[in-house]
Design a protein around this motif. Structure first.
Motif, PDB file in Angstrom:
ATOM      1  N   ILE A  68       0.863  -1.185   0.000  1.00 45.97           N
ATOM      2  CA  ILE A  68       0.000   0.000   0.000  1.00 45.97           C
ATOM      3  C   ILE A  68       0.897   1.233   0.000  1.00 45.97           C
ATOM      4  O   ILE A  68       1.801   1.360   0.832  1.00 45.97           O
ATOM      5  CB  ILE A  68      -0.932   0.004   1.233  1.00 45.97           C
ATOM      6  N   ASP A  69       0.655   2.133  -0.925  1.00 50.25           N
ATOM      7  CA  ASP A  69       1.479   3.326  -1.096  1.00 50.25           C
ATOM      8  C   ASP A  69       1.295   4.289   0.075  1.00 50.25           C
ATOM      9  O   ASP A  69       0.187   4.752   0.330  1.00 50.25           O
ATOM     10  CB  ASP A  69       1.097   4.016  -2.412  1.00 50.25           C
ATOM     11  N   ILE A  70       2.384   4.580   0.764  1.00 48.40           N
ATOM     12  CA  ILE A  70       2.339   5.547   1.866  1.00 48.40           C
ATOM     13  C   ILE A  70       3.168   6.792   1.542  1.00 48.40           C
ATOM     14  O   ILE A  70       3.472   7.581   2.433  1.00 48.40           O
ATOM     15  CB  ILE A  70       2.818   4.915   3.195  1.00 48.40           C
ATOM     16  N   SER A  71       3.512   6.964   0.277  1.00 47.02           N
ATOM     17  CA  SER A  71       4.382   8.079  -0.105  1.00 47.02           C
ATOM     18  C   SER A  71       3.746   9.448   0.157  1.00 47.02           C
ATOM     19  O   SER A  71       4.458  10.438   0.290  1.00 47.02           O
ATOM     20  CB  SER A  71       4.784   7.973  -1.573  1.00 47.02           C
ATOM     21  N   SER A  72       2.427   9.514   0.257  1.00 43.91           N
ATOM     22  CA  SER A  72       1.783  10.806   0.514  1.00 43.91           C
ATOM     23  C   SER A  72       1.839  11.188   1.987  1.00 43.91           C
ATOM     24  O   SER A  72       1.447  12.277   2.359  1.00 43.91           O
ATOM     25  CB  SER A  72       0.333  10.788   0.030  1.00 43.91           C
ATOM     26  N   ARG A  73       2.378  10.288   2.824  1.00 46.35           N
ATOM     27  CA  ARG A  73       2.498  10.607   4.250  1.00 46.35           C
ATOM     28  C   ARG A  73       3.755  11.452   4.454  1.00 46.35           C
ATOM     29  O   ARG A  73       4.861  10.956   4.500  1.00 46.35           O
ATOM     30  CB  ARG A  73       2.596   9.335   5.090  1.00 46.35           C
ATOM     31  N   THR A  74       3.555  12.753   4.561  1.00 53.80           N
ATOM     32  CA  THR A  74       4.661  13.658   4.837  1.00 53.80           C
ATOM     33  C   THR A  74       4.541  14.249   6.234  1.00 53.80           C
ATOM     34  O   THR A  74       5.505  14.763   6.772  1.00 53.80           O
ATOM     35  CB  THR A  74       4.712  14.802   3.802  1.00 53.80           C
ATOM     36  N   LYS A  75       3.356  14.185   6.807  1.00 56.13           N
ATOM     37  CA  LYS A  75       3.095  14.629   8.174  1.00 56.13           C
ATOM     38  C   LYS A  75       1.883  13.858   8.674  1.00 56.13           C
ATOM     39  O   LYS A  75       1.209  13.172   7.899  1.00 56.13           O
ATOM     40  CB  LYS A  75       2.844  16.133   8.232  1.00 56.13           C
ATOM     41  N   HIS A  76       1.602  13.962   9.965  1.00 55.52           N
ATOM     42  CA  HIS A  76       0.454  13.238  10.508  1.00 55.52           C
ATOM     43  C   HIS A  76      -0.837  13.794   9.916  1.00 55.52           C
ATOM     44  O   HIS A  76      -1.037  14.998   9.846  1.00 55.52           O
ATOM     45  CB  HIS A  76       0.401  13.347  12.026  1.00 55.52           C
ATOM     46  N   SER A  77      -1.699  12.891   9.493  1.00 57.22           N
ATOM     47  CA  SER A  77      -2.988  13.292   8.941  1.00 57.22           C
ATOM     48  C   SER A  77      -4.013  12.227   9.314  1.00 57.22           C
ATOM     49  O   SER A  77      -3.891  11.076   8.900  1.00 57.22           O
ATOM     50  CB  SER A  77      -2.891  13.422   7.419  1.00 57.22           C
ATOM     51  N   ALA A  78      -4.991  12.603  10.095  1.00 53.98           N
ATOM     52  CA  ALA A  78      -6.023  11.658  10.509  1.00 53.98           C
ATOM     53  C   ALA A  78      -6.794  11.125   9.307  1.00 53.98           C
ATOM     54  O   ALA A  78      -7.137   9.937   9.259  1.00 53.98           O
ATOM     55  CB  ALA A  78      -6.977  12.311  11.508  1.00 53.98           C
ATOM     56  N   LEU A  79      -7.046  11.985   8.332  1.00 52.08           N
ATOM     57  CA  LEU A  79      -7.783  11.553   7.146  1.00 52.08           C
ATOM     58  C   LEU A  79      -6.972  10.520   6.356  1.00 52.08           C
ATOM     59  O   LEU A  79      -7.505   9.479   5.956  1.00 52.08           O
ATOM     60  CB  LEU A  79      -8.128  12.750   6.258  1.00 52.08           C
ATOM     61  N   LEU A  80      -5.684  10.772   6.159  1.00 55.30           N
ATOM     62  CA  LEU A  80      -4.840   9.811   5.468  1.00 55.30           C
ATOM     63  C   LEU A  80      -4.753   8.501   6.258  1.00 55.30           C
ATOM     64  O   LEU A  80      -4.831   7.410   5.680  1.00 55.30           O
ATOM     65  CB  LEU A  80      -3.441  10.382   5.237  1.00 55.30           C
ATOM     66  N   ASP A  81      -4.621   8.604   7.580  1.00 56.89           N
ATOM     67  CA  ASP A  81      -4.598   7.397   8.419  1.00 56.89           C
ATOM     68  C   ASP A  81      -5.866   6.570   8.232  1.00 56.89           C
ATOM     69  O   ASP A  81      -5.809   5.346   8.170  1.00 56.89           O
ATOM     70  CB  ASP A  81      -4.454   7.756   9.901  1.00 56.89           C
ATOM     71  N   ALA A  82      -6.999   7.244   8.136  1.00 55.52           N
ATOM     72  CA  ALA A  82      -8.268   6.539   7.959  1.00 55.52           C
ATOM     73  C   ALA A  82      -8.313   5.827   6.605  1.00 55.52           C
ATOM     74  O   ALA A  82      -8.746   4.670   6.522  1.00 55.52           O
ATOM     75  CB  ALA A  82      -9.437   7.519   8.093  1.00 55.52           C
ATOM     76  N   TYR A  83      -7.870   6.501   5.552  1.00 54.66           N
ATOM     77  CA  TYR A  83      -7.831   5.870   4.225  1.00 54.66           C
ATOM     78  C   TYR A  83      -6.911   4.654   4.216  1.00 54.66           C
ATOM     79  O   TYR A  83      -7.254   3.597   3.688  1.00 54.66           O
ATOM     80  CB  TYR A  83      -7.366   6.865   3.149  1.00 54.66           C
ATOM     81  N   LEU A  84      -5.720   4.818   4.804  1.00 55.48           N
ATOM     82  CA  LEU A  84      -4.762   3.717   4.843  1.00 55.48           C
ATOM     83  C   LEU A  84      -5.295   2.557   5.679  1.00 55.48           C
ATOM     84  O   LEU A  84      -5.136   1.390   5.313  1.00 55.48           O
ATOM     85  CB  LEU A  84      -3.415   4.193   5.394  1.00 55.48           C
ATOM     86  N   CYS A  85      -5.941   2.869   6.794  1.00 51.73           N
ATOM     87  CA  CYS A  85      -6.499   1.833   7.659  1.00 51.73           C
ATOM     88  C   CYS A  85      -7.586   1.050   6.923  1.00 51.73           C
ATOM     89  O   CYS A  85      -7.636  -0.177   7.017  1.00 51.73           O
ATOM     90  CB  CYS A  85      -7.060   2.450   8.931  1.00 51.73           C
ATOM     91  N   ALA A  86      -8.425   1.734   6.174  1.00 52.37           N
ATOM     92  CA  ALA A  86      -9.485   1.061   5.416  1.00 52.37           C
ATOM     93  C   ALA A  86      -8.890   0.126   4.374  1.00 52.37           C
ATOM     94  O   ALA A  86      -9.293  -1.043   4.257  1.00 52.37           O
ATOM     95  CB  ALA A  86     -10.394   2.094   4.753  1.00 52.37           C
ATOM     96  N   GLU A  87      -7.912   0.623   3.624  1.00 54.98           N
ATOM     97  CA  GLU A  87      -7.280  -0.205   2.593  1.00 54.98           C
ATOM     98  C   GLU A  87      -6.577  -1.405   3.228  1.00 54.98           C
ATOM     99  O   GLU A  87      -6.679  -2.537   2.744  1.00 54.98           O
ATOM    100  CB  GLU A  87      -6.296   0.637   1.789  1.00 54.98           C
ATOM    101  N   LEU A  88      -5.895  -1.164   4.327  1.00 56.07           N
ATOM    102  CA  LEU A  88      -5.192  -2.228   5.035  1.00 56.07           C
ATOM    103  C   LEU A  88      -6.166  -3.266   5.581  1.00 56.07           C
ATOM    104  O   LEU A  88      -5.934  -4.476   5.468  1.00 56.07           O
ATOM    105  CB  LEU A  88      -4.369  -1.621   6.170  1.00 56.07           C
TER     106      LEU A  88
END
Length: 124
Positions: A68-88
């Motif tokens: 799963i691509d995490i390259s867009s993680r440059t700082k903490h983001s709850a929204l990005l964490d939620a998207y990644l958690c769903a995909e995971l």
């Protein structure tokens, strides 16, 4: 509260997040906890630890194991964490998706620099 009522919540580190959310509910004198409001709460981290047979793992490490691509993680983001958690979460449930046996290195190793040896220690 209506948004999560009777829902199935998937949280990466549920123990941590539920303590935080329940403290906020308590702070405003809400009569229930998140677990009382939701139909089900799943901890994706515990699911991953069980699947991989490890005691500790991060969301990024889990994502890397599944490609799963995490390259867009440059700082903490709850929204990005939620998207990644769903995909995971969906990959963790899919027995046809084979994760890597270990977490791949994110940063390339830098070659060791040669150090100079003082002439007093050099052998002729």
């Amino acid at each position: 509260m209506e948004f999560i009522k009777d829902s199935h919540l998937v949280i990466f580190n549920a123990a941590f997040d539920l303590r935080f959310l329940n403290a906020e509910l308590n702070r405003v004198n809400y009569p229930s906890t998140v677990s009382d409001i939701c139909a089900e709460v799943t901890c994706a981290m515990e699911l991953a630890k069980s699947k991989f047979g490890v005691r500790k793992i991060s969301q990024d490490a889990d994502c890397l194991r599944y490609g799963i691509d995490i390259s867009s993680r440059t700082k903490h983001s709850a929204l990005l964490d939620a998207y990644l958690c769903a995909e995971l979460f969906f990959k963790l449930l899919d027995d046809l998706v084979e994760p890597l046996k270990s977490t791949p290195q994110q940063n390339k190793h830098t070659p060791t620099k040669a150090i100079s040896i003082p002439s007093a220690y050099k052998n002729k």
